[in-house]
Write an enzyme that holds these catalytic residues in place. Structure first.
Site, PDB file in Angstrom:
ATOM      1  N   SER A  92      -9.853   1.299   2.794  1.00 13.62           N
ATOM      2  CA  SER A  92      -9.032   2.031   2.103  1.00 13.62           C
ATOM      3  C   SER A  92      -7.894   1.316   1.136  1.00 13.62           C
ATOM      4  O   SER A  92      -7.237   1.940   0.224  1.00 13.62           O
ATOM      5  CB  SER A  92      -8.431   3.115   2.786  1.00 13.62           C
ATOM      6  OG  SER A  92      -7.596   2.334   3.639  1.00 13.62           O
ATOM      7  N   SER A 139     -10.120  -1.368   6.807  1.00 15.65           N
ATOM      8  CA  SER A 139      -9.310  -1.066   5.380  1.00 15.65           C
ATOM      9  C   SER A 139      -8.555  -2.068   4.949  1.00 15.65           C
ATOM     10  O   SER A 139      -8.201  -2.131   3.753  1.00 15.65           O
ATOM     11  CB  SER A 139      -8.529   0.214   5.546  1.00 15.65           C
ATOM     12  OG  SER A 139      -9.180   1.255   5.641  1.00 15.65           O
ATOM     13  N   LYS A 190       0.965  -1.138   0.036  1.00 19.21           N
ATOM     14  CA  LYS A 190      -0.193   0.000  -0.033  1.00 19.21           C
ATOM     15  C   LYS A 190       1.002   1.310  -0.073  1.00 19.21           C
ATOM     16  O   LYS A 190       1.972   1.071   0.654  1.00 19.21           O
ATOM     17  CB  LYS A 190      -0.836  -0.157   1.316  1.00 19.21           C
ATOM     18  CG  LYS A 190      -1.821   0.917   1.324  1.00 19.21           C
ATOM     19  CD  LYS A 190      -2.925   0.852   2.570  1.00 19.21           C
ATOM     20  CE  LYS A 190      -4.080   1.497   2.363  1.00 19.21           C
ATOM     21  NZ  LYS A 190      -4.828   1.513   3.785  1.00 19.21           N
TER      22      LYS A 190
END
Ligand SMILES: [Mg+2]
Ligand SMILES: [Zn+2]
Lengths: 91, 489, 479
Positions: C154, C178, C79
């Site tokens: 997310s 997330s 990420k």
């Protein structure tokens, strides 16, 4: 909300403030649900895991390269970070 | 029964009141930089005067993803201060104080809020006054801004500013006094004693000129028996002398405003030492809303009895104790220059060692203050060597002048046999019969002076003594000479 | 995509034994990225050159007979809110565009030491604030299973990368769900470990007391493998629990015989019917596998959303204050520093980030702290106490991961509260600091995958993986 935007240093125009206020009003209304709870004598929980006294020894570690760091700065001069005149701030 | 309570119940004596019967109320906020190797929350060096932006790391610069880790030694130094100031040392946490300023990299300062490490202590001034210490908490220092362009080179009217983050994250202890101070003299005394204490316990070098000790004064005036007046915070006080001047000026200013029908607004004011006055820096708006909340990247700190006791046990004697020791040893006033100098240099123990080695205590103190300025806490010169010299002078084997020369040589060589050095210099001790002969010669050489002296004109003695000294090439002991003259009188 | 489907465990052992080259594995995955990334947009940046160098280094080590790590030659997508030295790290925000960290996050260091090959930085909701990856400054990520739908968020980019076969495993961060929610929406296994088991050093903070890094994988074993590599004490994170890395090998295959598993009787409603049914089927499957299903109550659970959306924005408002245009990142020039701050932050942050900064600033501001942030911290305690009571009687709890399957773009983005409600089942464990994992369990609306969530007490990862493994086995049968 305009005061909050100033505190948060977000230059948003009146219409945007209005837009946020509307959206957040709905959210804040939902947040009233916790007013129903009796929280007297409940200890606030700031951290999930009860650690205490986490400390390091007073020994030097490698530092960053000044040139590499200043190269990534929006503006630098004489090995320092340059900013516009500081007014409207305390100090 | 009064309908109000002031945050301090200390009352000024009549003599301490300002003209017009005004009472001065002062509280001091003192920041001292701790003498650690590294910063409070990261491993880059805590060092003054390095090239700009060289002592930087991800934590110091608040790079995304950086996390603070507490410096154990900084905590220990803060505990020393707490113990020296008679504080309660307690379990505590860190808070974030949120505000934007270019020298504050995270836009929040990690500090302590409702639960400081050290709380509720006091500081006894040499004059005997006790000043309450509300708290002494740990926090991090900011970077340094340089304001470029504009007329003054000051922040106002500058074209731009340059930031150096070497100082950012340096450990500070903020020591907040209670508003117990009633005269500018006591304020200066408090700052001087606090500086002496933190230096004596090795917590900070406390150099106001280098900014490793910074003093802000909260000043207000009111009539005794009435609520405290609105206070102004005075910043940029760079010496203890300036502190006294700034407080005197500010008190006068506030009294003038009030007596001419005005009111004081709470504000931060800047002391200009050159102009000798304070300027408004900014009004304290309600707008400064620091949004304190517990620092989630750090865990609670609980020193615990064991750690506290080990720090207490290792604490060196405080300046007051050092001065008392020298007073007992020499009879000198604890506030006398010689005592203050010896304590400031940490040479009180050395003076004691000379006395313990059989030396004359008073001469030991004088010698040390005069000749050991560069020697630090533990001079290399064996105490016994100095002790021997004090005895030679005391017993009249050497004059003060001669002793001084011998001492200089002993210090230069890092030690030496006083008697041998004296002999080598030809300072052979004069026996009093030889001096008596010289005195008689001098009397016959200047009968008028002698007559005046005998008539009780003490200063006439100078002429006779001068002749004896000349004749003896300074070897005669002045005290012995005057003793003989007394006997001849 | 052929050839990118074998597990991380299988890949690393074949690389270690020299039967397959790390470089060949990488090239197959780069080809898959080439083929489908334009459509999916899982990545902010594909680091092909660095990856090739890492893969070649692994092959050289194998050839030289040097030992290689447990992730030798395994492509991993990370990420884009984890710092990678010299490689842009943007948090999908304009304010950090082009910034290259001068240091590696601890998880990145551990991946490298384990022989992993980092293939790129994945897209996210800006600063991890969102549940659909629609809030990225660089455009949304699409769900590889149906590109008209969101991948969740997310960590939507990390989920999509694994679902699309761009890498067998990836790293995400989970502050309120997330990792688990996008795992559910993309049909993957996603794990949020106990707070403090994986270092946050080098993870760009959203909400410091809630953030945890964890893995995405196609199967429970691979998730365990990655977790073993990235977990364990780190002196650079004061909130890191001083304990060795998790040992989860084969936990998934130990079964649930004799385990007591909680069924929450007062679970806040709102889940799609298909998801509610899937939950009941999961209890049947666990019962069949030898577990005892025990009813538990979590009365404070319904207040978790409020507590979370006060605490997280409050911490975020402070964590994101450092983006001020002084030391790095975007600056919008202005006449004085204060105006520069306002202009830079207004231009650099997207709407949702600005909303949460405002919300958090408000919740902390003078006069409101006690009514909002202070109260939220107490509610957080109530929720933790509820869990403590429940775990006195059970080893783990099973609830859905998300109340709905992957939704279509724009469906929720208009209404913040509707979007916030997607997190209702994932938020409570972040507040408590407990571990939780999402495991695919059948399908729901429009044939989109459903994720079942296994909750366990702090450091209860072993029990959690046993239950996760049992659900995985049962789901395999159920499909
Ligand atoms: Mg202060
Ligand atoms: Zn301070």
């Amino acid at each position: 909300m305009a005061k909050v935007a100033r505190l948060a240093r977000l230059d948003i125009d009146a219409s945007q403030v209005h837009h946020f206020t509307e959206q957040l009003a709905k959210v804040m209304t939902h947040f009233r649900d916790i007013d129903a709870l009796d929280l007297d004598g409940v200890a606030p929980m700031t951290q999930p895991w009860p650690l205490v006294n986490v400390m390091r020894d007073d020994v030097e570690m490698p530092v960053l390269d000044t040139d590499e760091v200043l190269a990534a700065a929006p503006e630098a001069e004489e090995r320092r970070f340059r900013v516009p005149p500081i007014i409207g701030l305390d100090g | 029964m009064s309908t109000f309570t002031n945050p301090s119940d200390v009352v000024a004596t009549a003599g301490q009141l300002l003209p017009g019967g005004w009472e001065l109320v002062v509280g001091l906020e003192v920041h001292v930089e701790l003498a650690t190797r590294t910063k409070l929350f990261s491993g880059s060096p805590n060092r003054f005067g390095d090239e700009p932006n060289t002592n930087i790391d991800p934590v110091t610069l608040a790079l995304p993803g950086a996390l603070p880790v507490l410096n154990r030694h900084a905590v220990e130094l803060a505990m020393r201060i707490g113990i020296a100031l008679n504080c309660r040392i307690q379990p505590c946490i860190f808070h974030r104080k949120n505000y934007f300023y270019p020298d504050m990299p995270k836009a929040y300062q990690i500090s302590q809020y409702d639960i400081p490490l050290n709380a509720d202590g006091w500081l006894d001034l040499p004059s005997g006054v006790r000043v309450g210490v509300e708290r002494a908490h740990l926090e991090e220092d900011t970077g340094k801004s340089t304001h470029v362009g504009g007329a003054t080179g000051r922040i106002h009217g500058s074209d731009y500013s340059l930031i150096d983050f070497n100082r950012a994250g340096v450990p500070l202890v903020e020591i907040v006094s209670r508003p117990d101070i009633r005269t500018s003299e006591h304020a200066r005394e408090y700052a001087a004693e606090l500086r002496a204490i933190v230096a004596a316990i090795g917590a900070s070098d406390a150099k106001m000129e280098e900014g490793s000790m910074r003093v802000d004064a909260n000043v207000s005036v009111h009539k005794p028996g009435t609520p405290f007046g609105t206070r102004c915070e005075i910043k940029n006080v760079n010496s203890i002398r300036a502190l006294g001047r700034a407080i005197d000026y500010e008190a006068r200013r506030q009294i003038d405003v009030i007596e001419s029908g005005g009111t004081i607004r709470q504000e931060t004011r800047h002391w200009d030492d050159a102009e000798g006055r304070t300027h408004t820096l900014r009004a304290k708006e309600d707008a400064d809303d620091y949004r304190y909340f517990p620092e989630p990247d750090l865990v609670p700190l609980d020193p615990g009895a064991e750690w506290i006791e080990s720090v207490r046990a290792a604490l060196p004697p405080l300046p007051a104790a050092r001065r008392a020791m020298l007073q007992a040893l020499t009879g000198y006033d604890p506030q006398s220059e010689a005592v203050l100098v010896a304590v400031e240099r940490g040479q009180h123990g050395y003076v004691k060692a000379i006395a313990d080695a059989g030396g004359d205590p008073v001469r030991a103190l004088i010698y040390v203050t005069q000749a050991f300025a560069e020697q630090g806490e533990n001079p290399v010169v064996p105490a016994a060597d100095v002790a021997a010299l004090t005895v030679l002078e005391r017993d009249g084997k050497l004059s003060a002048t001669q002793a001084k020369q011998v001492l200089a040589e002993i210090v230069a060589n890092g030690g030496g046999d006083a008697a041998a050095i004296a002999a080598a210099k030809g300072f052979e001790a004069m026996d009093s019969s030889a001096i008596e002969a010289m005195v008689d010669e001098a009397i016959s050489a200047d009968p008028d002076a002698w007559a005046k002296y005998c008539a009780g004109e003490e200063k006439a003695a100078g002429a006779i003594v001068g002749r004896v000294m000349k004749a003896s090439k300074g070897k005669a002991d002045g005290k012995v000479v005057s003793a003989i003259m007394q006997s001849r009188r | 995509m052929a050839g990118t489907q074998s597990t991380a465990a299988a890949l690393s052992s074949s690389v270690a034994s020299g039967t397959v080259k790390a470089r060949d594995i990488l090239e197959r995955h780069l080809a898959a990225i080439e083929a489908r990334e334009p459509e999916i947009h899982a990545f902010n940046l594909v680091t092909a050159d660095e990856a090739r160098a890492q893969a070649d280094a692994v092959d050289a080590a194998v050839a030289a007979g040097r030992p290689v790590g447990p992730l030798a030659g395994v492509p991993v997508a990370v990420k884009d809110n984890m710092c990678t030295r010299g490689i842009p790290t943007t948090c999908s925000s304009r304010i950090l565009e082009g910034w290259r960290p001068p240091y590696d996050a601890t998880v990145i260091t551990r991946l490298r030491e384990a022989g992993a090959v980092i293939v790129g930085k994945t897209n996210l909701d800006e600063f991890a604030m969102g549940s659909s990856t629609e809030n990225s400054a660089f455009g949304p990520t699409r769900n590889p299973l149906d590109v008209s739908r969101v991948p969740g968020g997310s960590s939507g980019g990390s989920a999509a990368a694994v679902a699309a076969g761009f890498s067998p495993v990836s790293l995400g961060s989970d502050t309120g769900g997330s990792i688990r929610q996008p795992a559910a929406l993309c049909g993957l296994v996603g794990v949020k470990p106990t707070y403090g088991t994986v270092s946050r050093f080098g993870l760009v903070a959203y909400a410091s007391s809630l953030d945890q890094i964890g893995p995405f994988a196609t199967n429970v074993d691979d998730a365990a493998l990655v977790l073993e590599v990235i977990s364990g004490h780190d002196v650079h994170d004061s909130t890191s629990i001083p304990q060795p890395p998790l040992a989860l090998r084969d936990a998934a295959r130990r079964g649930v015989q004799g385990m007591r598993i909680g069924r929450v009787t007062d679970l806040p409603g709102g889940a799609e019917p298909a998801i509610a049914e899937a939950l009941e089927r999961s209890f049947d499957a666990l019962r069949a596998a030898g577990a005892e299903i025990v009813d538990v109550t979590l009365p404070s659970l319904s207040y978790a959303l409020t507590a979370y959306y006060l605490i997280a924005p409050a911490e975020a408002s402070s964590n994101l204050a450092r983006f001020d245009g002084v030391r790095y990142g975007l600056r919008v020039e202005a006449a004085d520093t204060n105006s520069m701050y306002g202009a830079t932050r207004a231009a650099g942050f997207g709407d949702e980030v600005q909303r949460r900064i405002m919300l958090g600033t408000y919740a902390l501001s003078a006069g409101y702290y006690d009514a909002y942030y202070g109260k939220a911290l107490k509610v957080r305690r109530l929720i933790a106490d509820d869990f403590a009571r429940a775990y006195a009687g059970v080893d783990a709890i099973v609830i859905p991961t998300s109340p709905l399957v992957a939704f279509r773009f724009g469906e929720k983005s208009a209404d913040p509260l509707a979007m916030y409600l997607c997190d209702i089942y994932t938020i409570p464990t972040n507040l408590a600091g407990h571990p939780a994992m999402s495991v695919p369990f059948g399908t729901g609306d429009a044939g989109m995958p459903v994720g079942m969530q296994v909750l366990a007490p702090a450091l209860g990862e072993e029990a959690m993986f046993r239950v996760g493994g049992a659900l995985e086995a049962a789901a395999g049968g159920a499909k």
